[in-house]
Design an enzyme around this catalytic site. Structure first.
Site, mmCIF file in Angstrom:
data_model
loop_
_atom_site.group_PDB
_atom_site.id
_atom_site.type_symbol
_atom_site.label_atom_id
_atom_site.label_comp_id
_atom_site.label_asym_id
_atom_site.label_seq_id
_atom_site.Cartn_x
_atom_site.Cartn_y
_atom_site.Cartn_z
ATOM 1 N N ASP A 168 5.174 4.728 -5.748
ATOM 2 C CA ASP A 168 3.888 4.046 -5.830
ATOM 3 C C ASP A 168 3.308 4.257 -7.221
ATOM 4 O OD1 ASP A 168 1.696 2.565 -5.154
ATOM 5 O OD2 ASP A 168 1.164 3.745 -3.385
ATOM 6 N N ASP A 184 6.242 0.833 -2.701
ATOM 7 C CA ASP A 184 4.844 0.502 -2.409
ATOM 8 C C ASP A 184 4.184 -0.023 -3.682
ATOM 9 O OD1 ASP A 184 2.515 0.233 -1.014
ATOM 10 O OD2 ASP A 184 2.516 2.269 -0.209
#
Length: 861
Positions: A632, A703
């Site tokens: 992420d 993500d």
């Protein structure tokens, strides 16, 4: 900053990006300048007027618009009518990116208990011969003014039939004209003759992104009949606004809609949304900052930069990027060949009187999100005409405010279903809306779509000496009373320190007593810590105490602090993770004084065990040689140009149940992470050191990917990783790697309902509302007691991992049980949650890469 014990912040209610949505044509619009240079900041007459590449024609007074052959009218007045220009800027929202692997015959699983669900989707019923015809339109002589073009073509509305859309160059109709090239003639209001050439381009198939654009434009036009107002990208109902007067704000209810082709049917997805509208303006903030004359400019910049504001006169939202104190509303700009001040412009043309003529001007930069162009379009705004939207950090930390808002925004399933049905009834019983839908032969199902999902069986939680079921609610907190943690230090926590203010000695003693008792019940032994008492709570005092502690080489340091001071928290974490490579735990006095201290002490004990590199629990993993990776990105709060990517990888959960983490700096504007492969390579080398071989299977959960970035991700990042992974395995004389690359999307509008309640954890949906061009599924992995649960979307972009859809879905659900900051299931796989936590810590508080010695510890929890 929150205590280390907290689960993390909720997603803000209003995180809308500034948009270029169009407002009502009869209202004024802000002045927009193109390609503003530093020189032109000081001389408003030097603002260039050329059109920036890829931008919509938003300049109010562009010379060529005012000199069009059919009168001087503003381009913005037509954008609302066409809607297409705005959509063309954001075409990536409707891009159809085919990412389904060729060898995937079926993405439907079969294992699990069937469950019937209602969704927030409405089927679109159309006639069998329904199709959209695309034409290209040319005017002779040419007409620069968009509104004039639309007005001229509207004279032939009867010729095209009831259903047609025109954006100035592209024409979309339901009827195929007899000739491929049709020539029409028309006369403007100024009695100028025009020849209109309409050339047939082709039929738009349901697989094209333009098809989705047209469908959504038709829907938007139909929804105008509901008397909603366009704010940003969505439509809101100001007549139903909810005032929260004690906090100077309003909540506007609205709808977020999208039509696209799903597995078998075209469907309309409708989500209930709310817009936070503060009643104060940027000028109110300016007045507050002016109370400190010595540094009011700096203070004003700090308070307004990056704020998203709404200009009421056109319902547009903008992000404030700069403040120009060198100019005021009395400054002039070139308008139709003469210099006009902002004061005169708004007064004479729009009847808006600017009261304070000495206020500075605000600058907003409109950027294409996906970096499709290098357009640099600057919008100049007047502070007193800009209303602030969204919530500040102080507001989010205000419990009373958040509770007042949640009463209206956190709708339970029954209330949400009622609102959705009311929307459907309004849309299909309002005469204006019905006419638009009828013109385009569109017939929406009045009922919410019912689908069948499956419930994955509850998972077994593995402790040191027992296996316990997570239960139907996915919560195993009760087991910590009599279960030992999976792995703990063999000699206990022997070399550690605590730092606390002298005046809080009793609170420290109370905390340690509860901590020792809670840890002892879980098989974690704590020896007495080295205590350092400080005589004030200044940040520098804590840092010096940390340096003193570091001389004894502690395994971890616990700091007892009086409150949630972000600077103090940042300094403690920097000293521990950047300078000293010592895990730190921050606990506030308020936490210690909580009546449920034993429960809090249990969570702190689990966190401390994790920060030493040990694992409190595990799930049954049927595969050996498996590495799961989460990635992420979080932007730096100090430098908006920077961002930090965090990667967290498991090291064969079947054997040693440990994790590896690493962080790298990247550009905040780069859709793709150029540092992702080097981070994966580091994780592979660590795995090889621990197991003397490379992993057999790798599942990468990616993500932080927007819908507009999916195509770039699929075409470049995935391909790059696959190629380099093959080369890495060949160098190690290993067989070809088996990889699954999965994009995780949390912010989805899909909602599921089970008999007026939230579906249970483990609910999977992989048909009907999924997309045919993807290998995707929805998973509800959390128990939600307040509001409506939001499923998470998983899109498998690449897979040669030789796992069936059932196995990938089950494995993903298992990974949602391993986030050690919470004794329950999480919304996303644990490695994703860890990566988000780590990236946020670095981007918000550290602003530098942590020490490598911490890579095997959960220091970021």
């Amino acid at each position: 900053m929150a205590d280390d014990q907290t689960r993390g912040r909720r997603r803000p209610l209003d995180d809308d990006e500034p948009s270029s949505s169009q407002g009502r044509s009869q209202q004024p619009h802000p002045k927009i300048f193109k390609g503003l240079s530093e020189r032109s900041r000081t001389d408003p007459r030097s603002y260039p007027r050329e059109r920036s590449s890829g931008g919509a024609p938003d300049n109010l007074d562009r010379a060529r618009s005012s000199q069009s052959s059919d009168g001087a009218s503003r381009p913005e007045e037509r954008l609302e009518k066409s809607g297409l220009t705005d959509r063309q800027q954001r075409g990536d929202r409707f891009d159809i990116v085919s990412t389904r692997p060729a060898d995937v015959v079926s993405k439907r699983g079969t294992d699990g208990v069937p469950i019937w669900l209602l969704t927030n989707f409405f089927r679109l019923k159309t006639k069998p011969e329904w199709r959209i015809v695309h034409y290209h339109v040319v005017f002779e002589p040419s007409v620069e003014n968009l509104r004039v073009r639309m007005g001229i073509l509207s004279n032939h509305a009867a010729f095209f039939g009831s259903g047609y859309l025109f954006d100035g160059t592209q024409l979309f109709t339901l009827r195929k004209l007899e000739q491929d090239l049709t020539v029409l003639r028309a006369k403007s209001k100024l009695d100028i003759d025009y020849t209109i050439s309409i050339k047939f381009v082709g039929f738009i198939s349901t697989a094209e992104s333009r098809f989705l654009q047209v469908l959504n434009l038709i829907l938007r036009r139909a929804m105008k009949g509901l008397k909603l107002e366009l704010v940003g990208r969505n439509l809101f109902d100001p007549q139903a606004k909810v005032p929260i007067r004690e906090f100077q704000m309003e909540l506007w209810p609205g709808y977020e809609t999208s039509i696209r082709q799903h597995e078998k049917d075209i469907m309309l997805c409708t989500e209930i949304t709310h817009k936070v509208m503060r009643t104060e303006t940027v000028y109110d903030i300016l007045r507050r900052c002016s109370q400190n004359p010595s540094r009011h400019q700096d203070e004003f910049r700090v308070n307004v930069l990056d704020l998203i504001v709404l200009t009421d006169y056109n319902n547009k939202t903008y992000r404030i990027n700069d403040v120009d104190f060198g100019q005021t509303p009395k400054s002039t700009f070139s308008c139709k060949g003469k210099d006009v001040s902002f004061v005169e412009y708004y007064l004479t043309k729009y009847n808006i009187r600017i009261r304070d003529q000495n206020q500075p001007l605000l600058i907003s930069k409109n950027r294409d999100k996906a970096q499709k162009t290098n357009a640099s379009e600057l919008v100049v705004l007047i502070p007193e005409l800009c209303r602030v939207t969204g919530l500040t950090d102080d507001m989010r930390s205000n419990f009373q405010l958040m509770r007042a808002m949640s009463e209206h925004t956190r709708m339970n399933p029954e209330r949400r279903i009622e609102r959705l049905r009311k929307f459907s009834h309004r849309l299909q019983n309002t005469s204006e809306s019905v006419k638009v839908l009828k013109d385009w032969h569109m017939d929406l199902d009045q009922n919410l779509t019912e689908i069948q999902g499956r419930i994955i069986a509850p998972q077994k939680i593995v402790f040191n000496q027992a296996k316990c079921s997570a239960g139907e609610k996915g919560d195993w907190t009760r087991y910590f009373r009599d279960q030992r943690l999976l792995t703990t230090p063999s000699e206990g926590v022997d070399r550690w320190a605590v730092i606390a203010p002298e005046r809080n000695s009793y609170d420290l003693k109370n905390l340690l007593e509860h901590l020792f008792r809670a840890a002892n019940g879980m098989g974690l032994k704590f020896r007495s810590p080295h205590e350092i008492k400080i005589y004030d709570d200044r940040t520098g005092t804590y840092v010096r105490a940390l340096d003193d502690c570091a001389r004894m080489d502690p395994k971890l340091i616990l700091c007892l602090v009086p409150n949630n001071n972000a600077d103090r928290y940042s300094s403690i974490k920097k000293r521990g993770y950047i300078d000293r490579s010592i895990p730190t735990q921050v606990v506030t006095i308020r936490t210690v004084k909580n009546r449920g201290l034993m429960s809090i002490a249990t969570k702190i004990a689990i966190q401390l065990n994790c920060k030493l590199g040990y694992t409190p629990w595990m799930v049954e993993v049927p595969l050996s040689g498996l590495m799961t990776i989460g990635f992420d990105i979080a932007k730096s709060t100090r430098d908006r140009k920077k961002a930090y990517g965090a990667l967290v990888a498991s090291m064969d959960l079947q054997q040693n149940s440990t994790y590896f983490s690493t962080v790298a700096e990247c550009s905040a504007y780069d859709v793709l992470s150029n540092n992702l492969w080097p981070m994966i390579a580091k994780a592979l080398r660590q795995y090889q050191r621990e197991h003397q071989k490379l992993p057999t299977r790798i599942i990468l959960y990616r993500d932080g990917v927007s819908a507009g970035s999916l195509k770039q991700l699929f075409e470049y990042e995935v391909k790059d990783i696959v190629e380099k992974l093959d080369a890495e395995y060949k160098r190690a004389n290993c067989g070809p790697p088996m990889l699954a690359y999965v994009v995780v999307t949390r912010s989805m509008n899909a909602r599921f309902f089970n008999n007026g309640r939230n579906p249970p954890p483990g609910t999977v949906v992989d048909d009907i509302i999924t997309l045919p061009e993807r290998y995707d599924f929805y998973l509800v992995s959390q128990q939600v007691n307040q509001g409506t649960v939001s499923p998470t979307s998983y899109n498998v972009l690449y897979s040669n991992i030789r796992l069936s859809p059932d196995q990938i879905q089950k494995l993903t659900y298992k990974m949602c049980h391993l986030y050690y900051n919470w004794s329950g299931t999480t919304r996303v796989p644990a490695v994703c949650q860890y990566a988000k936590k780590l990236a946020t810590l670095v981007g918000t508080y550290l602003h530098a890469i942590p020490q490598n010695a911490l890579e095997k510890k959960f220091y970021y929890l």
